[in-house]
Design an enzyme around this catalytic site. Sequence first.
Site, short mmCIF file in Angstrom:
data_model
loop_
_atom_site.label_atom_id
_atom_site.label_comp_id
_atom_site.label_asym_id
_atom_site.label_seq_id
_atom_site.Cartn_x
_atom_site.Cartn_y
_atom_site.Cartn_z
N ALA A 3 0.84 -1.20 0.00
CA ALA A 3 0.00 0.00 0.00
C ALA A 3 0.87 1.25 0.00
O ALA A 3 2.10 1.18 0.11
CB ALA A 3 -0.90 -0.01 1.23
N LYS B 172 -4.08 5.21 4.34
CA LYS B 172 -3.33 4.11 3.73
C LYS B 172 -4.23 3.42 2.72
O LYS B 172 -5.33 2.97 3.06
CB LYS B 172 -2.88 3.13 4.81
CG LYS B 172 -1.99 2.00 4.32
CD LYS B 172 -1.51 1.16 5.50
CE LYS B 172 -0.63 0.01 5.06
NZ LYS B 172 -0.17 -0.80 6.22
N ASP C 213 6.20 -6.19 12.90
CA ASP C 213 6.98 -5.47 11.88
C ASP C 213 7.53 -4.19 12.49
O ASP C 213 7.37 -3.09 11.95
CB ASP C 213 6.08 -5.16 10.67
CG ASP C 213 6.88 -4.82 9.42
OD1 ASP C 213 8.08 -5.11 9.38
OD2 ASP C 213 6.30 -4.26 8.47
#
Length: 529
Positions: free
Chosen positions: A136, A156, A291
């Site tokens: 994205a 996003k 992440d």
Amino acid sequence: MGALRSYFNLLGVGWVLAREGVINALPSEGLPAYARLVKALLVPFARPSARKKDRSDRLGKAISRLGPSYVKMGQFLATRPDVVGDGFANDLAQLQDRMPFFSVEASKATIRNSLGRPVEELYTSFGDPIAAASIAQVHPAEVLDRDGCRQKVAVKVIRPGIRQRFQEDLGAMYLVSRMQERFIRSSRRLRPVDITRTLEQTTKIEMDLRLEAAAISEMTENTAEDPGFRLPKVDWERTGRDVVTMEWIDGVKMSDLEGLKKAGHNLEELAVTLIQSFLRHTLRDGFFHADMHPGNLFVDNDGMIVAVDMGIVGRLGKKERRVLAEILYGFITRDYMRVAEAHFEAGYVPAHHNKASFAQAIRAIGEPIHGQSAETISMGKLLTLLFEITEIFEMSTQTQLINLQKTMVVVEGVSRMLDPHFNMWKASEPVVGKWIEENLGPKRVLADMREGMHAVLKIAEAIPEIADKTEKFHNEIIAMSDKGLRFDENTAEAIGRAEARHTRSGRVALWLIAAVMVYIAVVASVAVF
């Protein structure tokens, strides 16, 4: 057709790797004879300019050419030195998830399709993209709050066509993993097909931005009372499968060390807060941001660490958390038999191996670590040493721990970037010690007893229904023994249709075989005469 497409995709991947000189950089040692032959045949196809580059640069260029799916695969394999080797794992870890921007018009169309309203109705302003990754890209925008004031938000938006592209590339990835399991017997314990399946699952979740919003919401609730850590607020009205809108974070990225210093933040305190926050999420909640690289971590004006981009998350059940605590506690106290028993009880090591021998191998890892100063001991080094003994004891890959292993190494790396003298073990002690006390001592027994009583009550509530179903099943068995097995009309009709299709297919196959045999006979006759 799908299998054929996968083979063609795989050929395309091989060609790119050969042209960018990645094939040349592969070590020949340990490769089967046929693999060494293929490598020798492909080496001359490398571009002359590629041969002069470092291996990491070649790998980065090749994966960028292959596209978003392979960027994800590369980042995923960077966490698996046992699969790709330490050298390639380090090279892959340097991959940057940066892709070209797609147009603002494409983003607006995606938002309109996802939310059913035009961008002009949803936002008072909508800017050009400021960051683009494989899945994205992010746009700055503004909305009106309840008081009618303009409020800046981050939007996003999913990359157009990414789902179809990933699905096509996934076929080639599965093909490689199946070939690896079939032809390289030593790789079977690494479970390459399961690894690919894990990648597929995590990426599909990452491509549904509603799930990312839900993950942010869940972790916000979990961390409401945690010191020094928070997440951005989600705007649910402007969130759908292909778009998520959230609070704009005014802060400094953790990768900007000079910016953090100029803003007056204490880097040593930030390092401690980061590792303790991650351990709380992992051990206490069993739910963590998977992440947490420095590009996804900001420090706001109040000194709070703000984590963004929660497309990838990890979960651990109570069993996994207790096993990890047992292993960690055993290493800390140098009780290597306890570490070995935890591995065997969890099923990580096959039961036919000798427990004392495994404890000896664990000792070979633990003792050198205890001989070092705490600030020089890294989780990455510990995991590397553990990977080295997995092959000896046929330890299978634990797919449920892949995200944890990756994130532990990344978070520790960020903490050491903030503070080169960071003592991970000292910083971890308050959180880990509290969790061990509450979950491996008397409190654990009481908690297990409560859960056991709850399960017993559930079973007791279900007893009448179980008895009723058991009686019906018993009556059906008696009727079947007296009258034989009978199908209802729909079932009988479906079986008839399937049998007819099977018969027609069989006749077609026989005619095709006969035609091929006639053709071979004709060719043979021509050759003879």
